[in-house]
Design an enzyme around this catalytic site. Structure first.
Site, PDB file in Angstrom:
ATOM      1  N   SER A  61      55.805  42.412  40.559  1.00  0.00           N
ATOM      2  CA  SER A  61      56.920  41.925  41.424  1.00  0.00           C
ATOM      3  C   SER A  61      56.871  40.467  41.785  1.00  0.00           C
ATOM      4  O   SER A  61      55.357  40.266  42.010  1.00  0.00           O
ATOM      5  CB  SER A  61      56.994  43.466  42.228  1.00  0.00           C
ATOM      6  OG  SER A  61      58.188  42.754  43.312  1.00  0.00           O
ATOM      7  N   ILE A 115      64.847  50.775  35.686  1.00  0.00           N
ATOM      8  CA  ILE A 115      64.627  49.629  34.868  1.00  0.00           C
ATOM      9  C   ILE A 115      63.958  50.540  33.368  1.00  0.00           C
ATOM     10  O   ILE A 115      64.738  49.758  32.116  1.00  0.00           O
ATOM     11  CB  ILE A 115      63.415  48.598  35.215  1.00  0.00           C
ATOM     12  CG1 ILE A 115      63.949  47.652  36.889  1.00  0.00           C
ATOM     13  CG2 ILE A 115      63.293  47.714  34.680  1.00  0.00           C
ATOM     14  CD1 ILE A 115      63.022  47.262  37.053  1.00  0.00           C
ATOM     15  N   TYR A 128      53.172  48.415  49.673  1.00  0.00           N
ATOM     16  CA  TYR A 128      53.630  48.814  48.064  1.00  0.00           C
ATOM     17  C   TYR A 128      53.329  47.172  46.776  1.00  0.00           C
ATOM     18  O   TYR A 128      52.723  47.016  46.335  1.00  0.00           O
ATOM     19  CB  TYR A 128      54.794  48.807  48.101  1.00  0.00           C
ATOM     20  CG  TYR A 128      56.503  48.248  46.718  1.00  0.00           C
ATOM     21  CD1 TYR A 128      56.233  48.925  45.798  1.00  0.00           C
ATOM     22  CD2 TYR A 128      56.303  46.769  46.830  1.00  0.00           C
ATOM     23  CE1 TYR A 128      56.545  48.648  44.182  1.00  0.00           C
ATOM     24  CE2 TYR A 128      57.639  46.775  45.203  1.00  0.00           C
ATOM     25  CZ  TYR A 128      56.940  46.863  44.463  1.00  0.00           C
ATOM     26  OH  TYR A 128      58.185  46.770  43.290  1.00  0.00           O
ATOM     27  N   LYS A 183      51.013  46.482  43.678  1.00  0.00           N
ATOM     28  CA  LYS A 183      50.637  45.861  42.475  1.00  0.00           C
ATOM     29  C   LYS A 183      50.433  44.725  42.657  1.00  0.00           C
ATOM     30  O   LYS A 183      49.136  44.584  41.301  1.00  0.00           O
ATOM     31  CB  LYS A 183      52.514  44.327  43.035  1.00  0.00           C
ATOM     32  CG  LYS A 183      53.780  46.075  42.786  1.00  0.00           C
ATOM     33  CD  LYS A 183      54.193  46.456  41.082  1.00  0.00           C
ATOM     34  CE  LYS A 183      54.850  47.580  41.085  1.00  0.00           C
ATOM     35  NZ  LYS A 183      54.782  48.086  39.823  1.00  0.00           N
TER      36      LYS A 183
HETATM   37  P1  NAD Z   1      62.366  53.700  39.601  1.00  0.00           P
HETATM   38  O1  NAD Z   1      62.378  54.260  40.841  1.00  0.00           O
HETATM   39  O2  NAD Z   1      64.127  54.072  38.811  1.00  0.00           O
HETATM   40  O3  NAD Z   1      61.619  54.299  38.337  1.00  0.00           O
HETATM   41  C1  NAD Z   1      60.408  54.619  38.202  1.00  0.00           C
HETATM   42  C2  NAD Z   1      60.044  55.506  37.965  1.00  0.00           C
HETATM   43  O4  NAD Z   1      58.778  55.607  37.675  1.00  0.00           O
HETATM   44  C3  NAD Z   1      60.702  56.781  38.312  1.00  0.00           C
HETATM   45  O5  NAD Z   1      60.997  57.336  37.798  1.00  0.00           O
HETATM   46  C4  NAD Z   1      60.069  57.937  38.965  1.00  0.00           C
HETATM   47  O6  NAD Z   1      60.152  59.032  39.144  1.00  0.00           O
HETATM   48  C5  NAD Z   1      58.757  57.579  38.330  1.00  0.00           C
HETATM   49  N1  NAD Z   1      57.530  58.065  38.440  1.00  0.00           N
HETATM   50  C6  NAD Z   1      56.499  57.432  39.780  1.00  0.00           C
HETATM   51  N2  NAD Z   1      55.905  57.616  39.763  1.00  0.00           N
HETATM   52  C7  NAD Z   1      55.110  58.887  38.839  1.00  0.00           C
HETATM   53  C8  NAD Z   1      54.219  59.217  38.034  1.00  0.00           C
HETATM   54  N3  NAD Z   1      53.230  59.727  39.251  1.00  0.00           N
HETATM   55  N4  NAD Z   1      53.950  59.608  37.456  1.00  0.00           N
HETATM   56  C9  NAD Z   1      55.227  59.374  36.303  1.00  0.00           C
HETATM   57  N5  NAD Z   1      56.263  58.762  36.548  1.00  0.00           N
HETATM   58  C10 NAD Z   1      56.461  58.431  38.544  1.00  0.00           C
HETATM   59  O7  NAD Z   1      62.555  51.672  39.495  1.00  0.00           O
HETATM   60  P2  NAD Z   1      62.958  50.672  38.601  1.00  0.00           P
HETATM   61  O8  NAD Z   1      63.623  50.201  40.042  1.00  0.00           O
HETATM   62  O9  NAD Z   1      63.155  51.007  37.145  1.00  0.00           O
HETATM   63  O10 NAD Z   1      61.089  49.874  38.357  1.00  0.00           O
HETATM   64  C11 NAD Z   1      60.340  50.705  37.379  1.00  0.00           C
HETATM   65  C12 NAD Z   1      59.207  49.726  37.846  1.00  0.00           C
HETATM   66  O11 NAD Z   1      59.195  48.053  38.352  1.00  0.00           O
HETATM   67  C13 NAD Z   1      58.347  50.122  39.553  1.00  0.00           C
HETATM   68  O12 NAD Z   1      57.062  49.227  38.936  1.00  0.00           O
HETATM   69  C14 NAD Z   1      59.100  48.841  40.953  1.00  0.00           C
HETATM   70  O13 NAD Z   1      57.513  48.632  41.235  1.00  0.00           O
HETATM   71  C15 NAD Z   1      58.998  47.674  39.470  1.00  0.00           C
HETATM   72  N6  NAD Z   1      59.966  46.813  40.284  1.00  0.00           N
HETATM   73  C16 NAD Z   1      60.898  47.158  40.001  1.00  0.00           C
HETATM   74  C17 NAD Z   1      61.970  46.342  40.537  1.00  0.00           C
HETATM   75  C18 NAD Z   1      63.317  46.458  41.246  1.00  0.00           C
HETATM   76  O14 NAD Z   1      63.957  45.970  42.307  1.00  0.00           O
HETATM   77  N7  NAD Z   1      63.519  47.363  40.912  1.00  0.00           N
HETATM   78  C19 NAD Z   1      61.560  44.846  41.150  1.00  0.00           C
HETATM   79  C20 NAD Z   1      59.851  44.176  41.173  1.00  0.00           C
HETATM   80  C21 NAD Z   1      59.333  45.652  40.333  1.00  0.00           C
END
Ligand code: NAD
Ligand code: UDP
Length: 337
Positions: free
Chosen positions: A125, A13, A149, A153
């Site tokens: 989320s 995202i 998880y 959140k």
């Molecule tokens: P993603 O894993 O592709 O992106 C998250 C990024 O955070 C990754 O690139 C990872 O390397 C980085 N990261 C993790 N821990 C870190 C840290 N300590 N320091 C620096 N970077 C760190 O996930 P996404 O699908 O793009 O999701 C983005 C956000 O949206 C997340 O917080 C996720 O919980 C939330 N979210 C995602 C979804 C989904 O279905 N994809 C749904 C609801 C909420």
């Protein structure tokens, strides 16, 4: 030109949002520890937009690196995506999730506070609604964490609200995403899961390309029109657009604002399979198996608040999501190089 810090900016995202920010003439710095992503998406973002986001490899647990970043750059706002997101892994390794997601956010907020940067948009989320009794879900619906998880959140939501109560210079936007899917229509950036996908759409695209044999549909006996579970799938580009609107709104409506970001429309697993087949003119072999533990039967959003207050609406339907997810998969059969 406003300068936005995007944490988790190389993720699924995050990368789509960086692209939209650049398209809308924001200056962008992305940070990520690359634990669940690669640098390649930002190169592709530059290819699509003709504009470059700055990148720094920084872990949110490294407060010194964060401090140095904020000391050397004047940010206007932060969009905070960085975090671990696998529900099953969070059950097995709760401390990893609490440390990474919660401590990481506390570090970020500490450094922001010190630097006087008090505008934040946070990736929450629909998981904060737990196992919802009623859909469509409004922002005031009961909240419940049903796994570590989800608890991270919910805890971060509370932390950010408490920050505002302690210091009303903070402006906080909590965005509760429903099910983000799809990819940028160019097929240059998209979702690149590690190993066998847990989520429905990447699983379907990997079946379509022949990497996986068939889709297992988890549960055919839910109280829905076809027995399979219902979710609110939202195109990742519509979601990215929602972040820009939330960012703009921080200036107009200071304080804490909470928004559901979905389409407001529920689709069953079989609806998704059929839409995918129709959009892409192919067949997805599937088999209906037992329910997956912890899955809700029906979960979709009421998005009236985001529609009205953010002047935001989704522009892409389920078929667009299926078409773009498949386009990305075909162009990148093994994900990013
Ligand atoms: P993603 O894993 O592709 O992106 C998250 C990024 O955070 C990754 O690139 C990872 O390397 C980085 N990261 C993790 N821990 C870190 C840290 N300590 N320091 C620096 N970077 C760190 O996930 P996404 O699908 O793009 O999701 C983005 C956000 O949206 C997340 O917080 C996720 O919980 C939330 N979210 C995602 C979804 C989904 O279905 N994809 C749904 C609801 C909420
Ligand atoms: N699902 C499925 N087979 C899969 C993956 C998911 O039937 O291989 C179902 C899952 O049970 C849920 C829906 O698809 O009803 C969406 O699941 P996903 O993991 O994508 O998102 P969730 O809503 O669980 O976060």
């Amino acid at each position: 030109m406003k300068h936005i810090l995007v944490t988790g900016g190389t993720g699924f995202i995050g990368s789509h949002t960086v692209l939209e920010l650049l398209n809308q003439n924001y200056r962008v710095t992305a940070i990520d520890n690359l634990s669940n992503s690669k640098l390649e998406p930002l190169k592709r973002v530059e290819k699509i937009s003709g504009k470059r986001a700055q990148f720094r490899k920084i872990d949110l647990l490294d407060i010194k690196a964060l401090d140095d970043l904020f000391a050397s750059t004047n940010f206007d706002s932060v969009i905070h995506f960085a975090g671990l997101k696998a529900v099953g892994e969070s059950v097995e390794h709760p401390l990893r999730y609490y440390k990474n997601n919660i401590s990481g956010t506390v570090n970020l907020c500490e450094v922001m506070s010190k630097a006087g940067v008090k505008n934040i948009v946070f990736s929450s989320s629909a998981t904060v609604y737990g196992d919802p009794e009623i859909s469509p879900i409004i922002e005031e619906s009961p909240l419940q964490a049903v796994n570590p998880y989800g608890r991270t959140k919910l805890t971060i939501e509370y932390i950010l609200q408490e920050l505002y109560h302690a210091d009303d210079a903070w402006n906080v936007s909590l965005l509760r995403y429903f099910n983000p899917v799809g990819a940028h229509e160019s097929g240059e950036i998209g979702e690149d899961p590690n190993g066998i996908p847990n989520n429905l759409m990447p699983y379907i695209t990997q079946v379509a390309i022949g990497k996986l044999q068939e889709l297992s549909i988890f549960g055919g006996d839910y109280p829905t029109h076809d027995g399979t579970a219902i979710r609110d799938y939202i195109h990742v580009c519509d979601l990215a657009d929602g972040h820009i609107k939330a960012l703009e709104n921080l200036d107009n409506n200071p304080g804490v604002a909470i928004y559901n970001l979905g389409t407001g429309k529920g689709s069953s697993v079989l609806d998704v399979v059929k839409a995918f087949e129709k959009a892409n003119k192919l067949k997805i072999p599937y088999n209906i198996t037992t329910r997956r533990e912890g899955d809700a039967a029906i979960c979709y959003a009421n998005v009236t608040k985001a529609n009205n207050n953010l002047n935001w609406k989704t522009n892409r339907n389920l078929e667009n999501m299926c078409r773009d997810a498949w386009n990305w998969q075909q162009k990148n059969p093994d994900g990013y190089p």
